[in-house]
Scaffold this active site. Structure first.
Site, short mmCIF file in Angstrom:
data_model
loop_
_atom_site.label_atom_id
_atom_site.label_comp_id
_atom_site.label_asym_id
_atom_site.label_seq_id
_atom_site.Cartn_x
_atom_site.Cartn_y
_atom_site.Cartn_z
N ASP A 224 34.93 49.92 30.78
CA ASP A 224 33.82 48.39 30.62
C ASP A 224 34.10 49.01 29.18
O ASP A 224 33.30 49.84 28.64
CB ASP A 224 32.72 48.89 30.92
CG ASP A 224 31.86 47.93 31.46
OD1 ASP A 224 32.25 46.82 30.55
OD2 ASP A 224 31.00 47.57 32.24
N HIS A 315 35.68 38.99 38.14
CA HIS A 315 35.44 38.54 36.80
C HIS A 315 35.83 38.57 35.31
O HIS A 315 35.19 37.53 34.52
CB HIS A 315 34.16 39.87 36.65
CG HIS A 315 33.60 39.67 35.80
ND1 HIS A 315 32.47 39.50 35.78
CD2 HIS A 315 33.95 41.13 34.83
CE1 HIS A 315 32.29 39.70 34.32
NE2 HIS A 315 32.54 41.42 33.88
#
Lengths: 406, 67
Positions: A224, A315
């Protein structure tokens, strides 16, 4: 690459030289001292805890302090009723003085236990101003509209107990012990003028658990932060205010969101589906369309039957900055406040994004994600706050002095 | 050396209150006639476990380096 990388390598080389001299038996005195140490390399290396980040400078610390420290506490304070400009000025003077001392490994003024702050482990303290602070000092009109009120997004499920605040403290360190001490001393000095609105604690993988520079994993198992701007001009352009009132130039804006993850359904979802939801592989963070972690997903790739490999709703396809003005530095932390009494997880991410202008960065990106993003099946925005991050201050000054007057 | 719990300076009969976060201009007048001015940051403290009169808070002052 961590900033200390080259100097550590250099130190290793120097030690290597000393060891060679001992081996040759050319310096008896040197050999005596060197050999008495069990492992010269370990003795000579300074402990990681001794590393410090300077408080004073053009920008506040804790933003381009990278890699982000392993631990963070975000704490929002509310000014007590009746607080005005003099109170806020005294508050910021006190807290800036505390931050400067604590970050350098010294106790705050009037504290008597030097051991607790002595190993700050890259401790940083960052201050953010919410709309209530601008109002209290009579400068309500100077609070940017996007900080005063972020737009509502259709996927928001915001709870007041995790939202808002007049003054944000972001306190980060690689070690939770000096962090805890710093936080309690800062809050102690703020208590006569403020009350605590909320406290949210986050963590990243322990420092050193993976090679320096590795993108951290979140609690869904994803790398991330892959898309973050690189330290240097790219990051500076995305994060720091260049055009604006003088009290804000060199500052930034922080959008802070508490994002709850439904980890039970996520854990039971298949691996292929997990990777397709983001369009990146779980192990390396590389695009499912091929390449390495820092390559981009190819949204036009088709398989042998002519079907798209990546869903338009994946995403990263939705989250990717489409203009330079949409870029931001995501400096998020995982949180885990569970399990609940019936054994369910209570975990997610404390999303903290720094940007020069949230109106051109976070807002359009989040509008796209709220409209369509496969990840919305598992994530919910449960808290929200936005803050102006004033520029840094020089020694003897305090954060916010440009806005408040010295 | 002035230190918490060690040598310190007491300020009594203040003409105006000192509040936490105030910057206080202090001038020490020494017995040889010289003076040492410095600026101190005021801070609330319960440290020192000292009590000089009933219920009076103590302000700790430090931070400036005597010139």
């Amino acid at each position: 690459m961590s900033p200390q990388g080259p100097s550590l390598r250099r130190r290793a080389l120097l030690l290597g030289g000393a060891a060679a001299a001992v081996g040759g038996g050319t310096a008896a005195a040197l050999a005596g001292t060197e050999l008495s140490a069990p492992e010269a390399g370990h003795v000579a290396a300074p402990p990681a805890g001794a590393q410090t980040v300077p408080f004073h400078g053009a920008h506040q610390p804790g933003i381009d302090t990278l890699p982000a420290q392993a631990h963070a506490v975000f704490l929002a304070l509310d000014l007590r009723p009746g607080s005005g400009r003099p109170e806020v000025q005294r508050l910021l003077r006190l807290l800036s003085d505390d931050a400067a001392r604590l970050m350098s490994g010294r106790p705050p003024l009037a504290a008597e236990v030097p051991e607790l702050p002595a190993l700050p482990s890259r401790l940083t303290v960052t201050f953010g101003f919410g709309p209530g602070l601008f109002d209290a000092i009579g400068r309500g009109g100077d609070c940017p509209a996007v900080v005063r009120e972020l737009p509502a997004f259709p996927t928001d499920r915001l709870e007041p107990r995790w939202s808002g605040g007049d003054l944000l403290l972001q306190v980060c360190s690689d070690d939770p012990v000096p962090l805890s001490y710093a936080l309690r001393r800062l809050v102690r000095d703020a208590r006569s003028i403020t009350s605590v609105r909320w406290t949210q604690r986050g963590f990243n993988p322990a420092r050193g658990s993976e090679p320096a520079g590795t993108t951290p994993r979140n609690l869904m198992g994803q790398r991330d932060g892959t898309a973050n701007p690189d330290l240097g001009p790219e990051l500076a352009e995305a994060v720091w205010v260049r055009d604006g009132p003088s009290w804000l130039v060199g500052g930034s804006m922080l959008v802070f969101r508490r994002i709850r993850m439904d980890l039970e359904t996520w854990d039971d979802f298949g691996r292929v589906g997990k990777e397709m939801a983001v369009a990146r592989r779980l192990d390396t963070g590389a695009p499912v369309t091929g390449g390495g972690e820092f390559d981009e997903v190819d949204p036009r790739m088709v398989d042998a039957r002519g079907m798209p490999v990546v869903a338009a709703s994946a995403h990263v396809v939705r989250a990717k900055a489409r203009t330079p003005a949409e870029r931001m530095l995501r400096r998020g932390y995982s949180y885990d406040d569970g399990p609940t009494p019936d054994g369910a997880p209570d975990a997610g991410q404390l999303f903290a994004a720094y940007q020069a202008d949230a109106a051109t960065a976070f807002v359009p990106v989040q509008a796209r994600l709220a409209e369509v993003d496969v990840m919305n099946l598992w994530i919910t925005h449960a808290g929200s706050a936005a803050f102006v991050i004033p520029p840094g201050c020089a020694e003897g000054g305090f954060v916010g002095e440009g806005l408040l007057g010295a | 050396v002035l230190a918490p719990g060690g040598d310190h300076i007491m300020i009594m009969d203040l003409t105006a209150p000192i509040r936490p976060g105030d910057q206080v201009e202090v001038t020490l007048a020494l017995s040889d006639g010289s003076t040492i001015p410095f600026t101190a940051l005021a801070k609330e403290t319960t440290g020192g476990e000292e009590n000089y009169d009933e219920g009076a808070g103590e302000m700790h002052m430090s931070g400036g380096q005597p010139g």
